[in-house]
Design an enzyme around this catalytic site. Structure first.
Site, short mmCIF file in Angstrom:
data_model
loop_
_atom_site.label_atom_id
_atom_site.label_comp_id
_atom_site.label_asym_id
_atom_site.label_seq_id
_atom_site.Cartn_x
_atom_site.Cartn_y
_atom_site.Cartn_z
N LYS A 83 -56.57 -8.31 13.88
CA LYS A 83 -57.50 -7.42 14.59
C LYS A 83 -58.20 -6.55 13.56
O LYS A 83 -57.54 -5.89 12.73
CB LYS A 83 -56.70 -6.56 15.57
CG LYS A 83 -57.45 -6.09 16.78
CD LYS A 83 -56.44 -5.49 17.76
CE LYS A 83 -57.10 -4.82 18.93
NZ LYS A 83 -56.13 -4.10 19.75
O1 G3P Z 1 -55.77 -1.97 22.46
C1 G3P Z 1 -57.09 -1.64 22.67
C2 G3P Z 1 -57.36 -0.93 23.98
O2 G3P Z 1 -56.90 -1.70 25.05
C3 G3P Z 1 -56.90 0.52 24.02
O3 G3P Z 1 -56.92 1.05 25.30
O4 G3P Z 1 -56.23 2.82 26.86
O5 G3P Z 1 -56.20 3.30 24.41
O6 G3P Z 1 -58.35 3.09 25.64
P1 G3P Z 1 -56.93 2.65 25.56
#
Ligand code: G3P
Length: 218
Positions: A83
């Site tokens: 990633k």
């Molecule tokens: O892993 C990437 C993404 O899904 C993060 O989500 O909830 O931290 O905005 P969030």
């Protein structure tokens, strides 16, 4: 539609893997920090549980160091998706790894223009963050729709749209209606998809009525 779980909690991953519905896992530095685990052994452990793509994110932001970190990460298992952030250096790493046959997940995407760049860099996955856009009163799902529409125009783009930063079952359902390839969701939201009060009350009635028959299947 593929279901990835967005967590670094190995117990949650094992629990969801046991359903047979889990296609992959995504992690990020914040989730690793939350897990309290050593990064590299944890990714190896996740790869032993899940045979689909397991996203492991580089920690640095400059090309040279990201490239070295990516080498470490991709050696963990063939199904590691490295990633990288959606930056010029990140996409440079993406292009090199993709040309070399390694899956790459490009993260922190917030515009269709960024998604075009990621596809041109050969990303296996582009991760637009819907919840974080919604938080700013911009429509995350509209971005998903835009990216899908753009990618549809170019059959040479192999990049799958991985809907990230999911906050509710509606995000998953709406993304599915649009034909998004993959969602990555916190375990809690995936589990919310099972729930409906009419399922609960209907099942309770069936259990009661069955008991009245005095019968047993086994
Ligand atoms: O892993 C990437 C993404 O899904 C993060 O989500 O909830 O931290 O905005 P969030």
């Amino acid at each position: 539609m593929k279901f990835f779980v967005d967590t670094a909690d190995i117990n949650e991953i094992k629990d969801l893997a046991s359903t047979g519905l889990l296609d992959g896992v995504t992690t990020n530095p914040s989730l690793i920090a939350k897990s309290g685990r050593e990064f590299l052994p944890l990714i190896k452990e996740i790869c032993d549980v899940v045979s689909g793509p397991v996203s492991a994110e580089v920690a640095s932001t400059d090309y040279e160091t990201m490239r070295k970190e990516a080498e470490v990460l991709r050696k963990i298992a063939d199904h590691v998706a490295v990633k990288v952030p959606l930056t010029q250096d990140g996409l440079r790493v993406c292009k090199e790894l993709s040309d070399d046959g390694t899956m790459v997940n490009v993260t922190l995407c917030f515009s269709a223009g960024q998604a075009i760049l990621a596809a041109k860099a050969g990303a296996s996955f582009i991760s637009p963050f819907v919840g974080r856009l919604d938080d700013l009163c911009q429509s995350g799902l509209e971005l998903i729709s835009d990216i899908l529409r753009v990618y549809d125009n170019y059959p040479e783009f192999d990049t799958e749209v991985l809907v990230a930063s999911i906050r509710s079952p509606m995000h998953i359902i709406e993304a599915a209606k649009m034909g998004a390839d993959v969602i990555t969701s916190p375990p809690k939201v995936i589990k919310q998809l099972y729930n409906h009060p009419l399922t609960d009350s209907g099942l309770a009635a069936f259990v009661d009525d069955w008991a009245k028959t005095g019968q047993s299947i086994l």
